[in-house]
Write a protein that holds these residues in place. Sequence first.
Motif, short mmCIF file in Angstrom:
data_model
loop_
_atom_site.label_atom_id
_atom_site.label_comp_id
_atom_site.label_asym_id
_atom_site.label_seq_id
_atom_site.Cartn_x
_atom_site.Cartn_y
_atom_site.Cartn_z
N ILE A 96 103.27 -47.91 138.57
CA ILE A 96 102.46 -46.76 138.20
C ILE A 96 103.39 -45.69 137.65
CG2 ILE A 96 100.76 -47.31 139.97
CD1 ILE A 96 101.82 -44.80 141.49
N ARG A 97 102.82 -44.61 137.13
CA ARG A 97 103.62 -43.48 136.67
C ARG A 97 102.92 -42.18 137.05
NH1 ARG A 97 103.55 -43.11 130.20
NH2 ARG A 97 101.54 -42.15 129.94
N ASP A 98 103.53 -41.06 136.72
CA ASP A 98 102.97 -39.74 137.07
C ASP A 98 102.84 -39.59 138.59
OD1 ASP A 98 102.57 -39.01 134.28
OD2 ASP A 98 100.81 -40.33 134.33
N VAL A 99 103.84 -40.06 139.31
CA VAL A 99 103.74 -40.14 140.77
C VAL A 99 103.61 -38.79 141.45
CG1 VAL A 99 104.86 -42.39 140.91
CG2 VAL A 99 106.26 -40.32 141.05
N ASP A 100 104.20 -37.73 140.90
CA ASP A 100 104.10 -36.42 141.53
C ASP A 100 102.67 -35.89 141.49
OD1 ASP A 100 106.82 -36.39 142.17
OD2 ASP A 100 107.34 -35.54 140.22
N ILE A 101 101.98 -36.14 140.41
CA ILE A 101 100.58 -35.71 140.28
C ILE A 101 99.68 -36.60 141.13
CG2 ILE A 101 98.64 -35.44 138.67
CD1 ILE A 101 100.82 -34.86 136.50
N ILE A 102 99.92 -37.90 141.10
CA ILE A 102 99.10 -38.84 141.87
C ILE A 102 99.18 -38.54 143.36
CG2 ILE A 102 98.98 -41.27 142.59
CD1 ILE A 102 99.40 -42.01 139.62
N ARG A 103 100.31 -38.09 143.83
CA ARG A 103 100.49 -37.78 145.26
C ARG A 103 99.53 -36.68 145.71
NH1 ARG A 103 100.91 -40.03 149.64
NH2 ARG A 103 102.33 -39.27 151.17
N GLU A 104 99.06 -35.86 144.79
CA GLU A 104 98.16 -34.75 145.12
C GLU A 104 96.68 -35.15 145.08
OE1 GLU A 104 99.42 -31.85 146.18
OE2 GLU A 104 101.37 -32.85 145.96
N LEU A 105 96.38 -36.37 144.63
CA LEU A 105 94.98 -36.80 144.49
C LEU A 105 94.45 -37.39 145.80
CD1 LEU A 105 95.12 -38.50 140.97
CD2 LEU A 105 94.46 -36.14 141.55
N ASP A 106 93.16 -37.24 146.02
CA ASP A 106 92.52 -37.76 147.23
C ASP A 106 92.07 -39.20 147.00
OD1 ASP A 106 91.40 -37.97 149.75
OD2 ASP A 106 89.50 -37.05 149.12
N ILE A 107 93.05 -40.08 146.89
CA ILE A 107 92.80 -41.51 146.71
C ILE A 107 94.02 -42.24 147.22
CG2 ILE A 107 93.68 -41.48 144.33
CD1 ILE A 107 91.57 -43.68 143.69
N GLY A 108 93.80 -43.43 147.78
CA GLY A 108 94.91 -44.26 148.21
C GLY A 108 95.43 -45.08 147.04
N ILE A 109 96.74 -45.04 146.83
CA ILE A 109 97.34 -45.83 145.76
C ILE A 109 98.64 -46.43 146.26
CG2 ILE A 109 98.36 -45.82 143.45
CD1 ILE A 109 96.32 -43.69 142.69
N GLN A 110 98.74 -47.75 146.15
CA GLN A 110 99.99 -48.43 146.47
C GLN A 110 100.40 -49.26 145.26
OE1 GLN A 110 100.79 -50.20 150.20
NE2 GLN A 110 99.76 -48.59 151.37
N ALA A 111 101.72 -49.33 145.05
CA ALA A 111 102.28 -50.09 143.93
C ALA A 111 103.69 -50.54 144.30
CB ALA A 111 102.30 -49.23 142.67
N LEU A 112 104.26 -51.39 143.44
CA LEU A 112 105.63 -51.84 143.69
C LEU A 112 106.63 -50.71 143.50
CD1 LEU A 112 105.62 -55.35 141.97
CD2 LEU A 112 105.27 -54.79 144.38
N THR A 113 106.47 -49.96 142.41
CA THR A 113 107.39 -48.85 142.11
C THR A 113 106.81 -48.05 140.95
OG1 THR A 113 109.74 -48.30 141.78
CG2 THR A 113 108.87 -50.14 140.48
N SER A 114 107.58 -47.10 140.47
CA SER A 114 107.13 -46.30 139.32
C SER A 114 107.95 -46.65 138.09
CB SER A 114 107.25 -44.81 139.63
OG SER A 114 108.60 -44.46 139.86
N HIS A 115 107.34 -46.39 136.94
CA HIS A 115 107.98 -46.62 135.64
C HIS A 115 107.37 -45.63 134.66
CE1 HIS A 115 109.38 -48.57 132.01
NE2 HIS A 115 110.03 -49.46 132.74
N PRO A 116 108.17 -44.93 133.87
CA PRO A 116 107.62 -43.89 133.00
C PRO A 116 106.87 -44.40 131.76
CG PRO A 116 109.98 -44.05 132.68
CD PRO A 116 109.64 -44.96 133.83
N MET A 117 107.06 -45.64 131.36
CA MET A 117 106.46 -46.18 130.13
C MET A 117 105.02 -46.61 130.39
SD MET A 117 107.01 -46.85 126.92
CE MET A 117 108.78 -46.89 126.77
N LYS A 118 104.10 -46.22 129.48
CA LYS A 118 102.71 -46.66 129.61
C LYS A 118 102.57 -48.10 129.12
CE LYS A 118 101.11 -44.80 125.19
NZ LYS A 118 100.14 -43.92 124.55
N SER A 119 101.48 -48.72 129.52
CA SER A 119 101.23 -50.10 129.09
C SER A 119 100.65 -50.11 127.68
CB SER A 119 100.25 -50.78 130.04
OG SER A 119 98.93 -50.40 129.77
#
Length: 161
Positions: A96-119
């Motif tokens: 996933i990316r944008d981890v600092d913003i995602i940390r503030e959202l009211d949703i559970g998200i788990q992933a292997l790691t972060s990467h800045p490049m979009k798909s």
Amino acid sequence: MTIVLPDLCDEFPDLVKVLEPQFGNYGGRDTFGGEIVTIKCHEDNSLVAQQVTESGKGKVLVVDGGGSLRCALLGDNLALKAQDNGWEGIVIYGCIRDVDIIRELDIGIQALTSHPMKSIKRNVGLLNVPIDISGVNIMPGYFLYADNNGVLISAEALIAN
């Protein structure tokens, strides 16, 4: 909903399969669970973008990205859509990316790691098909529970909503 994975493993040892401990918690909710919706895709998040616009109340999106570490399959915009549409959580077997913003959202998200490049977007992928992550068979309609201890899968609901 209170979810404590060690307690679920102790209470239902014959009903649970635990994914290998390779996922990190990135969302604002440390615990989440619900009925599974699956996506199988490789470095193309087109189906993820489509699915998060649907109602996700009581559901968890499980994305088998093949464990690719070359791009992100979820960013802040899609995570916000998922939150706004009531998804309990998202598990990404990939990045996933944008981890600092995602940390503030009211949703559970788990992933292997972060990467800045979009798909890339080629509209390639499969929705609601059986997937396998780390030797654990995951079927649409099964249930996923996650907390800071890990991620587990069950063919049956273990917690009443």
